[in-house]
Design an enzyme around this catalytic site. Structure first.
Site, PDB file in Angstrom:
ATOM      1  N   LYS A 175       0.853  -1.198   0.000  1.00  0.00           N
ATOM      2  CA  LYS A 175       0.000   0.000   0.000  1.00  0.00           C
ATOM      3  C   LYS A 175       0.884   1.241   0.000  1.00  0.00           C
ATOM      4  O   LYS A 175       1.490   1.593   1.003  1.00  0.00           O
ATOM      5  CB  LYS A 175      -0.901   0.054   1.238  1.00  0.00           C
ATOM      6  CG  LYS A 175      -1.933   1.155   1.105  1.00  0.00           C
ATOM      7  CD  LYS A 175      -2.431   1.707   2.421  1.00  0.00           C
ATOM      8  CE  LYS A 175      -1.782   2.980   2.850  1.00  0.00           C
ATOM      9  NZ  LYS A 175      -1.962   4.150   1.960  1.00  0.00           N
ATOM     10  N   GLU A 250       9.657   1.466  10.692  1.00  0.00           N
ATOM     11  CA  GLU A 250      10.691   2.476  10.407  1.00  0.00           C
ATOM     12  C   GLU A 250      10.008   3.822  10.564  1.00  0.00           C
ATOM     13  O   GLU A 250       9.190   4.209   9.730  1.00  0.00           O
ATOM     14  CB  GLU A 250      11.195   2.352   8.966  1.00  0.00           C
ATOM     15  CG  GLU A 250      11.668   0.973   8.566  1.00  0.00           C
ATOM     16  CD  GLU A 250      13.058   0.668   9.077  1.00  0.00           C
ATOM     17  OE1 GLU A 250      13.785   1.621   9.396  1.00  0.00           O
ATOM     18  OE2 GLU A 250      13.385  -0.520   9.170  1.00  0.00           O
ATOM     19  N   CYS A 284      13.299  11.002   6.691  1.00  0.00           N
ATOM     20  CA  CYS A 284      13.226  10.554   8.084  1.00  0.00           C
ATOM     21  C   CYS A 284      14.543  10.771   8.806  1.00  0.00           C
ATOM     22  O   CYS A 284      14.556  11.093   9.986  1.00  0.00           O
ATOM     23  CB  CYS A 284      12.842   9.093   8.128  1.00  0.00           C
ATOM     24  SG  CYS A 284      13.919   8.081   7.113  1.00  0.00           S
ATOM     25  N   GLU A 385       9.201  16.340  15.204  1.00  0.00           N
ATOM     26  CA  GLU A 385       9.623  16.175  13.812  1.00  0.00           C
ATOM     27  C   GLU A 385       8.777  17.090  12.928  1.00  0.00           C
ATOM     28  O   GLU A 385       7.560  16.966  12.886  1.00  0.00           O
ATOM     29  CB  GLU A 385       9.430  14.717  13.378  1.00  0.00           C
ATOM     30  CG  GLU A 385       9.957  14.461  11.988  1.00  0.00           C
ATOM     31  CD  GLU A 385       9.661  13.054  11.496  1.00  0.00           C
ATOM     32  OE1 GLU A 385       8.513  12.589  11.631  1.00  0.00           O
ATOM     33  OE2 GLU A 385      10.588  12.422  10.963  1.00  0.00           O
TER      34      GLU A 385
HETATM   35  P1  NAP Z   1       2.219   8.501   7.816  1.00  0.00           P
HETATM   36  O1  NAP Z   1       1.170   9.498   7.842  1.00  0.00           O
HETATM   37  O2  NAP Z   1       2.535   7.755   9.049  1.00  0.00           O
HETATM   38  O3  NAP Z   1       1.841   7.486   6.636  1.00  0.00           O
HETATM   39  C1  NAP Z   1       2.669   6.426   6.231  1.00  0.00           C
HETATM   40  C2  NAP Z   1       1.816   5.367   5.568  1.00  0.00           C
HETATM   41  O4  NAP Z   1       0.913   4.828   6.528  1.00  0.00           O
HETATM   42  C3  NAP Z   1       0.962   5.892   4.437  1.00  0.00           C
HETATM   43  O5  NAP Z   1       0.853   4.892   3.443  1.00  0.00           O
HETATM   44  C4  NAP Z   1      -0.362   6.124   5.125  1.00  0.00           C
HETATM   45  O6  NAP Z   1      -1.462   6.095   4.243  1.00  0.00           O
HETATM   46  C5  NAP Z   1      -0.399   4.939   6.048  1.00  0.00           C
HETATM   47  N1  NAP Z   1      -1.332   5.084   7.168  1.00  0.00           N
HETATM   48  C6  NAP Z   1      -1.874   6.216   7.676  1.00  0.00           C
HETATM   49  N2  NAP Z   1      -2.723   5.910   8.684  1.00  0.00           N
HETATM   50  C7  NAP Z   1      -2.699   4.574   8.819  1.00  0.00           C
HETATM   51  C8  NAP Z   1      -3.351   3.651   9.689  1.00  0.00           C
HETATM   52  N3  NAP Z   1      -4.195   4.047  10.641  1.00  0.00           N
HETATM   53  N4  NAP Z   1      -3.108   2.330   9.557  1.00  0.00           N
HETATM   54  C9  NAP Z   1      -2.239   1.896   8.629  1.00  0.00           C
HETATM   55  N5  NAP Z   1      -1.612   2.709   7.761  1.00  0.00           N
HETATM   56  C10 NAP Z   1      -1.822   4.039   7.865  1.00  0.00           C
HETATM   57  O7  NAP Z   1       3.607   9.098   7.344  1.00  0.00           O
HETATM   58  P2  NAP Z   1       3.818  10.087   6.137  1.00  0.00           P
HETATM   59  O8  NAP Z   1       3.283  11.395   6.544  1.00  0.00           O
HETATM   60  O9  NAP Z   1       3.336   9.463   4.895  1.00  0.00           O
HETATM   61  O10 NAP Z   1       5.417  10.074   6.054  1.00  0.00           O
HETATM   62  C11 NAP Z   1       6.223  10.845   6.868  1.00  0.00           C
HETATM   63  C12 NAP Z   1       6.728  10.053   8.068  1.00  0.00           C
HETATM   64  O11 NAP Z   1       7.420   8.887   7.661  1.00  0.00           O
HETATM   65  C13 NAP Z   1       7.725  10.836   8.861  1.00  0.00           C
HETATM   66  O12 NAP Z   1       7.444  10.710  10.240  1.00  0.00           O
HETATM   67  C14 NAP Z   1       9.046  10.176   8.542  1.00  0.00           C
HETATM   68  O13 NAP Z   1      10.038  10.349   9.511  1.00  0.00           O
HETATM   69  C15 NAP Z   1       8.659   8.761   8.354  1.00  0.00           C
HETATM   70  N6  NAP Z   1       9.641   8.035   7.549  1.00  0.00           N
HETATM   71  C16 NAP Z   1      10.491   7.154   8.155  1.00  0.00           C
HETATM   72  C17 NAP Z   1      11.440   6.469   7.418  1.00  0.00           C
HETATM   73  C18 NAP Z   1      12.397   5.505   8.077  1.00  0.00           C
HETATM   74  O14 NAP Z   1      13.063   4.762   7.371  1.00  0.00           O
HETATM   75  N7  NAP Z   1      12.496   5.473   9.385  1.00  0.00           N
HETATM   76  C19 NAP Z   1      11.525   6.666   6.044  1.00  0.00           C
HETATM   77  C20 NAP Z   1      10.650   7.573   5.450  1.00  0.00           C
HETATM   78  C21 NAP Z   1       9.704   8.249   6.218  1.00  0.00           C
HETATM   79  P3  NAP Z   1      -2.078   7.422   3.567  1.00  0.00           P
HETATM   80  O15 NAP Z   1      -1.035   8.479   3.640  1.00  0.00           O
HETATM   81  O16 NAP Z   1      -2.384   6.955   2.208  1.00  0.00           O
HETATM   82  O17 NAP Z   1      -3.306   7.758   4.337  1.00  0.00           O
END
Ligand code: NAP
Ligand code: MG
Length: 489
Positions: A175, A250, A284, A385
């Site tokens: 997804k 992650e 991240c 963050e």
């Molecule tokens: P996010 O809001 O947590 O979303 C990540 C993914 O999870 C998206 O596909 C999102 O879907 C999905 N999601 C949202 N709510 C969910 C739920 N209740 N159950 C299951 N899946 C759900 O993160 P983002 O805003 O896309 O990305 C930014 C974050 O990612 C930052 O905090 C960053 O630090 C972190 N990140 C970490 C790494 C690492 O390697 N540690 C790498 C890259 C990014 P939708 O967006 O389609 O709703």
């Protein structure tokens, strides 16, 4: 007419007219570039069932390691053939620069090749027989892997999960983030043109709250691998308790970049800029807290601010752009809100701070590289963050102070130290509680090294051999070499 995006389930592109749809936007122009279906919970459950049936049929799990490696290499070759399209789509959908997207595409291809090569290295073990017992330790696929990825590296994060999950013999359901599905679809086109059996790799499009939640809760998913924010990660862990599926997370970061007075200052400034402004800070592992020793604090700030102001911000596909757009207007507004909070908290805004609308940037989501100085450790802009091109510069006095400030965070993803004194640099970096670290460098890593965080930055590791372990069960097989009654009872 808008391009209609499709899901890929059981080896077929799904043509059913979707009930719900989502516009996909180019963040550099605000234009709608495509329309994606939003799957329902029922459709998600159906896709999970497909993956489960395919796993149980053994069409992929029972293939030899060599056969699986060959398919991974076919995928890599197809992606190499499509690399220009992958780069262009990533730029168009995420807003990053062509140079960034090119590096991601090369890394992604390399990740498939790496896991193909890892399959050539036997990891099964046989122990010396003990009495008449011969023990084998074998690794097996877990079953159905649910892969949930964020929007900041739509291509690379997808592949970092797909490659090891498939290498291990699992069936998968990917997804992507709802707003950035374009390159994941391209990867599935590349997989479709290989010997990968139907139903092993499935792509589902839709929201996190419906599709992601259904994956995390499903009793038929054996491992959920999630990259995204710490808040959502916490929810995934809770959702996974029903069947106690394995959870690999992650998550976010607020990573310290420690600059000692004896560092080569121009090198430190250069990498510190790269550390925070690469990918417009939507990374991240960004070095979003720069810690500078007081002897060079003023000089460092002066040089850093001057160079930050010179960064050319613009559409990712323009050759002069060094920093691209923010992924969405919603996210841009959340970063602007943090900038507002920083000012209210009393931090000094030393550079940037505003949305950019001149020179044709008004339709897109562009933000100036932003620098805050004179911050204190209790400020929200120091603790939370922001996930954008916003950096805070903190001051420290001694080596012990630097370590204490660096670790004064709930996160533990990344960190760096700049110093010409290698002994001190190693001493300090070993004390930084984080999983991905650098000495006199930033951001550059190797696919063979495990990737992941300490503390609230995650659980488990992607990449490297450990990245394969995340998708494998371990079994011991104890064989009696001389079966006869034991006579215990
Ligand atoms: P996010 O809001 O947590 O979303 C990540 C993914 O999870 C998206 O596909 C999102 O879907 C999905 N999601 C949202 N709510 C969910 C739920 N209740 N159950 C299951 N899946 C759900 O993160 P983002 O805003 O896309 O990305 C930014 C974050 O990612 C930052 O905090 C960053 O630090 C972190 N990140 C970490 C790494 C690492 O390697 N540690 C790498 C890259 C990014 P939708 O967006 O389609 O709703
Ligand atoms: Mg989100």
């Amino acid at each position: 007419m808008k391009q209609q995006l499709r899901q890929y389930i059981n080896g077929q592109w799904v043509d059913d007219a979707p009930v719900e749809k989502k516009d996909i936007i180019n963040p550099a122009t605000g234009e709608v570039i495509a329309e994606a279906p939003r799957a329902s919970a029922e459709q998600t459950e159906e896709a999970i069932r497909t993956a489960k049936e395919t796993f149980e049929a053994g069409v992929w799990a029972d293939k030899t390691r060599q056969e699986r490696a060959e398919v991974l290499l076919q995928i890599a070759d197809n992606m190499q053939d499509q690399i220009d399209a992958l780069i262009a789509l990533e730029v168009e959908n995420n807003g990053k620069t062509t140079a960034d997207a090119q590096a991601d595409a090369e890394d992604a291809i390399n990740t498939f090749r790496y896991y193909a090569s890892l399959l050539q290295t036997a990891t099964d073990q046989s122990l010396e027989p003990m009495d008449d017992m011969q023990t084998l330790i074998v690794k097996e696929p877990m079953g159905v892997a649910g892969l949930i990825v964020p929007w900041n590296f739509p291509l690379l994060m997808s592949v970092w999960k797909i490659a090891p999950a498939l290498a291990a013999g699992n069936s998968i359901l990917l997804k992507p983030a709802e707003i950035t599905p374009m390159t994941a679809i391209k990867v599935f086109e590349c997989m479709d043109q290989t010997d990968l059996p139907k139903g092993v790799a499935n792509l589902i499009l839709g929201s996190g709250s419906v599709v992601g939640q259904t994956i995390a809760e499903s009793d038929d998913v054996d491992v959920v691998s999630f990259t995204g924010s710490t808040g959502v990660g916490r929810g995934i862990m809770q959702a996974a308790t029903g069947n106690l599926k394995k959870v690999s997370l992650e998550l976010g970061g607020k990573s310290p970049n420690i600059i000692f007075a004896d560092a080569d200052i121009d090198t430190a400034v250069d990498y510190a800029l790269f550390g925070i402004f690469m990918g417009a800070g939507q990374v991240c592992s960004s070095g979003s807290r720069i810690l500078v020793q007081d002897d060079i604090y003023d000089t460092f700030v002066e040089k850093f601010v001057a160079q930050a102001k010179e960064i050319k911000v613009g559409p990712g596909d323009h050759p002069t752009s060094q920093m691209g757009a923010i992924v969405s207007e919603e996210h841009l507004n959340s970063i602007l809100e943090y900038i507002h909070i920083g000012k209210e908290e009393g931090a000094v805004l030393a550079a940037g701070g505003a949305r950019m609308t001149k020179d044709g940037l008004d339709k897109g989501f562009f933000l100036e590289p932003t620098v805050f100085t004179d911050v204190t450790s209790d400020m929200r802009i120091v603790r939370e963050e922001i996930f954008g091109p916003v950096v805070v510069i903190q001051r420290f006095h001694t080596e012990a102070d630097a370590i204490a400030i660096a670790n004064d965070t709930d996160y533990g993803l990344a960190g760096a130290v700049f110093s010409e004194d290698q002994n001190k640099a190693l001493r300090v970096i070993k004390k930084v509680r984080a999983g991905i670290t650098w000495v006199n460098s930033y951001h550059l890593t190797d696919v063979q090294a495990p990737w992941g965080g300490y503390k609230q930055s995650g659980i488990g590791r992607g990449l490297g051999p450990q990245g394969l372990d995340e998708y494998q069960e371990v079994k011991q097989i104890n064989m009696n070499l001389n079966p006869k009654p034991m006579g215990w009872f």
